[in-house]
Design an enzyme around this catalytic site. Structure first.
Site, short mmCIF file in Angstrom:
data_model
loop_
_atom_site.label_atom_id
_atom_site.label_comp_id
_atom_site.label_asym_id
_atom_site.label_seq_id
_atom_site.Cartn_x
_atom_site.Cartn_y
_atom_site.Cartn_z
CG LEU A 1 -1.70 -1.34 1.30
CD1 LEU A 1 -2.12 -1.62 2.73
CD2 LEU A 1 -2.90 -1.21 0.41
CB CYS A 2 3.38 2.45 -2.39
SG CYS A 2 3.60 0.78 -2.96
#
Length: 100
Positions: free
Chosen positions: A52-53
């Site tokens: 989940l950058c």
DNA sequence: GTCGTGACTAGCC
DNA sequence: CGGCTAGCCACGA
């Protein structure tokens, strides 16, 4: 365990509706000075949808950047419940998640 | 094994 | 207050 794997792992720990800074992640790993490597790892992450950058932002609450585009990142954050304005987190400290 | 790059940060001018 | 420079780490060629 590789450095970038640790990065992704910490990113995955970020709850929905919250965001973390590169610095905090780097600090959680143990190399607060590696914040640059953190972003670098995410950029080259082979786990695009898994990592989940988009929940990771700069220390100032700015978006910083995103492989799919900053605009896309903002949109995702907004959908998560994080208010973003002009490429910056509105209630930054309020949605900031710490690994402490 | 060495050079260059990158989604950064803090300090200085 | 705003812009620029230097320093940091990891990875790819």
């Amino acid at each position: 365990m590789n450095f970038n794997e640790s990065v992704w792992k910490f990113i995955k720990k970020i709850p929905k509706g919250k965001v973390a800074t590169y610095k905090e992640i780097a600090r959680a790993i143990g190399n607060v000075n590696a914040f640059r490597a953190v972003g670098n790892a995410c950029n080259k992450n082979p786990h695009s949808p898994k990592a989940l950058c988009h929940r990771v932002v700069a220390a100032d609450g700015k978006i910083g950047g995103y492989a799919f585009g900053e605009k896309k990142k903002i949109l995702l954050l907004k959908k998560e419940g994080v208010a973003v304005s002009n490429g910056k987190i509105v209630d930054f400290e309020n949605v900031l998640y710490k690994f402490d």
